[in-house]
Design a protein around this motif. Sequence first.
Motif, mmCIF file in Angstrom:
data_model
loop_
_atom_site.group_PDB
_atom_site.id
_atom_site.type_symbol
_atom_site.label_atom_id
_atom_site.label_comp_id
_atom_site.label_asym_id
_atom_site.label_seq_id
_atom_site.Cartn_x
_atom_site.Cartn_y
_atom_site.Cartn_z
ATOM 1 N N TRP A 35 15.384 6.433 6.767
ATOM 2 C CA TRP A 35 13.813 5.981 5.910
ATOM 3 C C TRP A 35 14.205 6.165 4.334
ATOM 4 O O TRP A 35 15.187 6.823 4.205
ATOM 5 C CB TRP A 35 13.255 6.600 5.472
ATOM 6 N N THR A 38 6.915 -0.596 9.348
ATOM 7 C CA THR A 38 8.626 0.385 10.396
ATOM 8 C C THR A 38 6.569 0.129 11.493
ATOM 9 O O THR A 38 5.652 0.849 11.320
ATOM 10 C CB THR A 38 8.261 2.077 9.735
ATOM 11 N N ARG A 82 5.603 3.708 6.250
ATOM 12 C CA ARG A 82 7.518 4.886 5.514
ATOM 13 C C ARG A 82 7.894 3.695 5.399
ATOM 14 O O ARG A 82 8.666 2.589 6.469
ATOM 15 C CB ARG A 82 7.815 5.550 6.357
ATOM 16 N N TYR A 138 11.710 1.331 6.648
ATOM 17 C CA TYR A 138 12.982 1.848 7.294
ATOM 18 C C TYR A 138 14.983 1.014 6.430
ATOM 19 O O TYR A 138 13.755 0.215 5.916
ATOM 20 C CB TYR A 138 12.855 1.426 8.186
ATOM 21 N N ARG A 163 7.602 13.428 7.708
ATOM 22 C CA ARG A 163 8.301 12.950 6.921
ATOM 23 C C ARG A 163 9.149 14.844 6.840
ATOM 24 O O ARG A 163 10.425 14.628 7.030
ATOM 25 C CB ARG A 163 7.830 12.858 6.104
ATOM 26 N N SER A 221 12.782 14.266 8.003
ATOM 27 C CA SER A 221 13.570 14.379 7.192
ATOM 28 C C SER A 221 14.284 15.404 6.561
ATOM 29 O O SER A 221 15.175 15.433 5.600
ATOM 30 C CB SER A 221 13.288 13.471 5.970
#
Length: 370
Positions: A44, A61, A73, A75, A332, A336
């Motif tokens: 990401w 995405t 988001r 990519y 997220r 992440s």
Amino acid sequence: MDVIVLGGGPAGRALAGSCAEAGLETTLVDPRPDKPWTSTYGAWADELPKETPIAVRAPVTRAIGVEHHVLDREYVVLDNTRLHLLPPAVRVEVGKSTSITLGPHRSSVRLADGRTLTAALVVDATGAPPSRGRVEQTAAGVVVTKEEAKAVLDDGEALIMDWRQPPVTGVEWPTFLYAVPLGPDRVLLEETSLARRPGLPVAELRTRLASRLAGHGIAPTTVEEQVRFPVDLSRPTRLTFGAAAALVHPATGYSVATTLTLAPLVAEAVADALPKGPRAARAAAKQIVWSPAAKLVHTMRRHGLRALLAMPPEQVPEFFDLFFRLPDELRRSYLSDREDVAGATKAMAELFRHAPWRLRRTLVLAPQDR
């Protein structure tokens, strides 16, 4: 010598480069340091350091469980050639380590050719340990033209998961199609088994990929990329980095963005603490890599992996539909942010709240680590 980094993959090079930029005398040891990387590294965009070299951006995405999801988001696919570069200050030694000896003031590395190198710190970034008996992610992919890939991927898109099963499968286990652009006219189409003990054989993935491509009118071709690595890694006690430090996300298999983000933080911590001695520097590095919050989030993600492994095949696409319906910030956090305990907890709670009872049972009764 201040630091020896073992392993010239993305993690090792990121750490060696960061250590040199932090003013540390640094050596990188690798058996084939000039060998180009053939793996495709995606991430990401918002989880990467700003200076990360990018080869291709996909502003749109998509993901498919049972339903289609468009994710807000971006990519990206990393530029391996530029990512491979090292600052001139990094000394490169061609060799393979056979043993590491830690001392109170200096540590030594014994190489296969009989040489011994010494430094205040030695960091193992040689990758994940052998995966026999572990949960593995496996994949087999081909590269086709953008025109050929139109049946599954529009221009400017990345398809991170398509859980619709191909017509032909030999083993009852869910796999998904991963499709990302590699350049102006090249697209990677990859059949992926997210996690299985042992990993789904590459031969089965090839069969599924050929069947899936044929269903889209894409002529089968030879396999150009193969993936196999463990995802259920335990945190080691020695000083390690990258996959060797279990930085692989247990529920997704991603790790490169994490290592690129942590590398300068680890280097700064080592540079600040090294005047106090190697022990202090090792402790400072380990604290960056595995803070208490990171350990707790990793434990929660390991539970997510166990739940995924326990699901009947037909529940997996439904599970990912639930996940991709979560608010952006919760997705997220779980994917992440390795230190956001509150965010990971809320994401798991929200997913459970919306899950049907048959899926809730799997989430609750997932077996413990073994």
